[in-house]
Design a protein around this motif. Structure first.
Motif, mmCIF file in Angstrom:
data_model
loop_
_atom_site.group_PDB
_atom_site.id
_atom_site.type_symbol
_atom_site.label_atom_id
_atom_site.label_comp_id
_atom_site.label_asym_id
_atom_site.label_seq_id
_atom_site.Cartn_x
_atom_site.Cartn_y
_atom_site.Cartn_z
ATOM 1 N N ASN A 85 -13.941 -1.263 -4.536
ATOM 2 C CA ASN A 85 -14.168 -2.716 -3.768
ATOM 3 C C ASN A 85 -13.736 -2.964 -2.563
ATOM 4 N N ASN A 86 -12.887 -3.794 -2.003
ATOM 5 C CA ASN A 86 -12.698 -3.951 -0.790
ATOM 6 C C ASN A 86 -11.788 -2.888 0.090
ATOM 7 N N THR A 87 -11.344 -1.945 -0.798
ATOM 8 C CA THR A 87 -10.569 -0.866 -0.174
ATOM 9 C C THR A 87 -11.555 0.092 0.358
ATOM 10 N N VAL A 88 -11.374 0.485 1.803
ATOM 11 C CA VAL A 88 -12.215 0.937 2.587
ATOM 12 C C VAL A 88 -12.281 2.421 2.300
ATOM 13 N N CYS A 89 -10.960 3.162 2.339
ATOM 14 C CA CYS A 89 -10.919 4.869 2.153
ATOM 15 C C CYS A 89 -9.616 5.150 2.009
ATOM 16 N N HIS A 90 -9.623 6.454 1.594
ATOM 17 C CA HIS A 90 -8.411 7.259 1.573
ATOM 18 C C HIS A 90 -7.347 6.961 0.366
ATOM 19 N N PHE A 91 -8.030 6.281 -0.678
ATOM 20 C CA PHE A 91 -7.154 5.925 -1.830
ATOM 21 C C PHE A 91 -7.125 7.283 -2.559
ATOM 22 N N SER A 92 -6.031 8.136 -2.635
ATOM 23 C CA SER A 92 -5.869 8.866 -3.592
ATOM 24 C C SER A 92 -4.512 9.064 -4.205
ATOM 25 N N PRO A 93 -4.286 8.329 -5.032
ATOM 26 C CA PRO A 93 -2.719 7.878 -5.521
ATOM 27 C C PRO A 93 -1.888 9.011 -6.000
ATOM 28 N N LEU A 94 -0.544 8.886 -6.119
ATOM 29 C CA LEU A 94 0.340 9.975 -6.768
ATOM 30 C C LEU A 94 0.260 9.675 -7.890
ATOM 31 N N CYS A 177 -24.941 -7.018 6.905
ATOM 32 C CA CYS A 177 -23.681 -6.554 6.764
ATOM 33 C C CYS A 177 -22.908 -5.938 8.149
ATOM 34 N N LYS A 178 -21.733 -5.368 7.971
ATOM 35 C CA LYS A 178 -21.492 -4.925 9.308
ATOM 36 C C LYS A 178 -20.742 -3.479 9.040
ATOM 37 N N ILE A 179 -21.087 -2.502 10.088
ATOM 38 C CA ILE A 179 -20.467 -1.300 10.182
ATOM 39 C C ILE A 179 -19.121 -1.382 10.277
ATOM 40 N N VAL A 180 -18.267 -0.412 9.427
ATOM 41 C CA VAL A 180 -16.687 -0.890 9.523
ATOM 42 C C VAL A 180 -16.253 -0.117 10.780
ATOM 43 N N ASP A 237 -0.418 -1.478 3.328
ATOM 44 C CA ASP A 237 0.956 -0.809 2.887
ATOM 45 C C ASP A 237 0.820 0.585 3.161
ATOM 46 N N GLU A 238 1.830 0.841 4.052
ATOM 47 C CA GLU A 238 2.077 2.440 4.491
ATOM 48 C C GLU A 238 2.409 3.228 3.128
ATOM 49 N N LYS A 239 2.951 2.560 2.112
ATOM 50 C CA LYS A 239 3.297 3.432 0.935
ATOM 51 C C LYS A 239 2.100 3.943 0.310
ATOM 52 N N GLN A 240 0.842 3.398 0.573
ATOM 53 C CA GLN A 240 -0.358 3.741 -0.284
ATOM 54 C C GLN A 240 -0.921 5.095 0.370
ATOM 55 N N THR A 241 -0.452 5.285 1.836
ATOM 56 C CA THR A 241 -0.867 6.792 2.439
ATOM 57 C C THR A 241 -0.331 7.985 1.470
ATOM 58 N N THR A 242 -1.303 8.638 1.311
ATOM 59 C CA THR A 242 -0.945 9.989 0.644
ATOM 60 C C THR A 242 -1.492 11.106 1.193
ATOM 61 N N ILE A 243 -2.485 10.951 1.949
ATOM 62 C CA ILE A 243 -3.183 12.046 2.707
ATOM 63 C C ILE A 243 -2.865 12.517 4.028
ATOM 64 N N TYR A 244 -2.550 13.502 4.489
ATOM 65 C CA TYR A 244 -2.012 13.823 5.600
ATOM 66 C C TYR A 244 -2.710 15.176 6.205
ATOM 67 N N VAL A 303 -4.629 4.186 3.891
ATOM 68 C CA VAL A 303 -5.544 3.304 2.897
ATOM 69 C C VAL A 303 -5.905 1.888 3.843
ATOM 70 N N LEU A 304 -7.058 1.875 3.871
ATOM 71 C CA LEU A 304 -7.350 0.636 4.839
ATOM 72 C C LEU A 304 -8.247 -0.508 4.006
ATOM 73 N N HIS A 305 -8.110 -1.684 4.233
ATOM 74 C CA HIS A 305 -8.711 -2.608 3.330
ATOM 75 C C HIS A 305 -9.329 -3.526 3.986
ATOM 76 N N GLU A 306 -10.456 -4.214 3.533
ATOM 77 C CA GLU A 306 -11.223 -5.324 3.902
ATOM 78 C C GLU A 306 -10.579 -6.444 3.088
#
Length: 393
Positions: A85-94, A177-180, A237-244, A303-306
Motif C-alpha cells: 500500500n503506502n509503504t514505498v520500499c525495502h520492507f523485508s521484516p525479521l 500521479c507523482k514520481i516518488v 521508524d528506523e527499527k523497520q530497517t533490515t537491509i544494509y 523503509v519509507l512511507h507515503e
C-alpha cells in the motif's frame, strides 16, 4: 595496474560469457518473482514470502558453476522485499514480525540475483484481488508501467540521464500521479549494484547527480516508483530497517563486542552485496548494527512511507545496452488494468513508438530468442490507457 585494467575492459557486455551470466541471473530472478507472486495470498506472512524468494535464488544459483576450478560467487544481490500500500520500499521484516497480506493490498515485490557479481534486479506491482484493477490503483500502476516503457526507450547510447528524469515525470503527471523522490536508477557493473552513472527520479530536488550519457555495453537498473500522493516519502521508524550494505571504503574500530561480532559476520558472508538482518543472529544484530550504521560502516536501506491512503506502485527492470539495441532482461506481466486516465500527450506517444532494438541489416538468419527477448524486438509500446478507460466513461 594494467592487468586489472585489461580485466576491467573485458568484463562488460562485449564478452559473451558476461552476457550469459547477466541473462542467467535474470532468468532466476524472474522465476523467483513468479514463485513469490504465486504465494501471495490474504493472511500470508510477509517474512515467509521474503524468505521463499531468497531461498529460491540461493538454491538456483547454487546449482550453477558447481564444477569450476575458480570459485564463482553467486546468490542474492538484493533481499526480497514486499512493501504494501503506502509503504514505498525495502520492507523485508525479521523472523519475529507477524505482518500479513490482506485482500485488496497493493504489493511491491523487489528482489535481485547475481552470478559472479553480474546483477539482475526486478520489482513488480500486484493488487491482491480477482479481476481487473480499476480506479486510482490502476492509474498508479499504469503510470509506473508507461514510465517504464518510456525509460526503456530513452536509456540508449547517445541519450542523457536527465532526458529520462524529465520524461518519466511527464508520464506520471498524465495519470495525475507523482514520481516518488529519492529513487535512483543506477548503472551496474560486476559486484557494483549502485554504479556512478545515475538517473534521478525527480529533478530539482536536493539530490544532485552528474550529467551522464548512456553508452553501448553498459547495464542499468531502471527503478520507477509512482504515487497517488505527494511523492515525498518519509522514514517513520528506523527499527523497520533490515537491509544494509557494507560501505567498502569505510573503516572504524568498533567499541562494542556485539558490533565487532556482527561486523565480522557481515564481512565474511556479505562483503559487497546488500543483505537482510534476518541472515544474522537476531539478538546480537539489533545491538551491533546500530553502532556499525552510526559510524558509516553500513549503508542502510530505510523503509519509507507515503501518507496513509496513498497508493504506491513500483516497477524496476535490468536493461543491457547491447550493440543491436536495449535488451530488458527482467520483467513480469501486469494484471488487467483499467485506468481512469488516458495518455493524450503527443510527446509521450512519440517516445512509446521508438523501437528498443535496431533492425539488422542484410538477410542474415535471426537467432531464436527466449520469450522475453522476443516480446518487443522492434515494435513500439502502447500507452497504458486501455480502451476500457474510454468504455468506463
Amino acid at each position: 595496474m594494467s592487468d586489472d585494467e585489461r580485466e576491467e575492459k573485458e568484463l562488460d557486455l562485449t564478452s559473451p560469457e558476461v552476457v550469459t551470466k547477466y541473462k542467467s541471473a535474470a532468468e532466476i530472478v524472474n522465476k523467483a518473482l513468479q514463485l513469490v507472486l504465486s504465494e501471495c495470498k490474504p493472511k500470508a506472512k510477509i517474512v515467509d514470502l521474503c524468505e521463499k524468494g531468497d531461498a529460491f535464488i540461493r538454491e538456483q544459483t547454487g546449482n550453477m558453476y558447481k564444477n569450476v576450478k575458480k570459485k564463482i560467487e553467486r546468490g542474492v544481490a538484493f533481499p526480497t522485499c514486499i512493501s504494501v500500500n503506502n509503504t514505498v520500499c525495502h520492507f523485508s521484516p525479521l523472523a519475529s514480525d507477524d505482518t500479513v497480506l490482506e485482500e485488496g493490498d497493493i504489493l511491491k515485490i523487489d528482489m535481485g540475483c547475481h552470478i559472479d557479481g553480474f546483477i539482475a534486479v526486478v520489482a513488480h506491482t500486484h493488487v491482491l484481488q480477482q479481476g481487473p484493477v480499476t480506479g486510482r490503483a490502476a492509474d498508479v500502476i499504469a503510470a509506473a508501467n508507461t514510465a517504464t516503457e518510456v525509460a526503456l526507450r530513452l536509456v540508449r547510447p547517445g541519450k542523457k540521464n536527465k532526458d529520462v528524469t524529465e520524461a518519466i515525470q511527464k508520464v506520471a503527471a498524465a495519470y495525475d500521479c507523482k514520481i516518488v523522490e529519492g529513487v535512483l536508477s543506477h548503472q551496474m557493473k560486476q559486484f557494483v549494484i549502485d554504479g556512478n552513472k545515475v538517473v534521478l527520479s525527480v529533478s530539482g530536488t536536493d539530490t544532485r547527480v552528474d550529467d551522464a550519457e548512456f553508452e553501448e555495453n553498459e547495464v542499468y537498473s531502471i527503478d520507477i516508483v509512482t504515487s497517488t500522493g505527494e511523492g515525498k516519502p518519509k522514514l517513520l521508524d528506523e527499527k523497520q530497517t533490515t537491509i544494509y550494505k557494507r560501505a567498502v571504503d569505510k573503516n572504524y574500530h568498533l567499541k562494542m563486542k556485539a558490533s565487532r561480532f556482527i561486523f565480522s559476520e557481515i564481512n565474511q558472508k556479505f562483503p559487497i552485496m546488500p543483505f537482510s538482518a534476518r541472515a544474522l543472529e537476531e539478538k546480537r544484530a539489533r545491538l551491533g548494527l546500530v553502532e556499525c550504521v552510526n559510524h558509516d560502516l553500513l549503508q542502510p536501506y530505510p523503509v519509507l512511507h507515503e501518507k496513509p491512503g496513498d497508493l504506491v506502485a513500483h516497477i524496476k527492470f535490468t536493461v543491457l545496452l547491447m550493440p543491436n539495441g536495449s535488451d530488458r532482461v527482467t520483467s513480469h506481466a501486469l494484471q488487467d488494468l483499467q485506468p481512469t486516465k488516458a495518455v493524450d500527450d503527443p510527446e509521450i506517444k512519440a517516445w512509446l513508438t521508438l523501437a528498443t532494438k535496431t533492425k539488422k541489416k542484410g538477410g542474415g538468419k535471426k537467432k531464436k530468442g527466449k520469450k522475453e527477448d522476443k516480446a518487443d524486438d522492434t515494435a513500439g509500446a502502447e500507452p497504458m490507457d486501455s480502451a476500457a478507460a474510454a468504455s468506463q466513461e
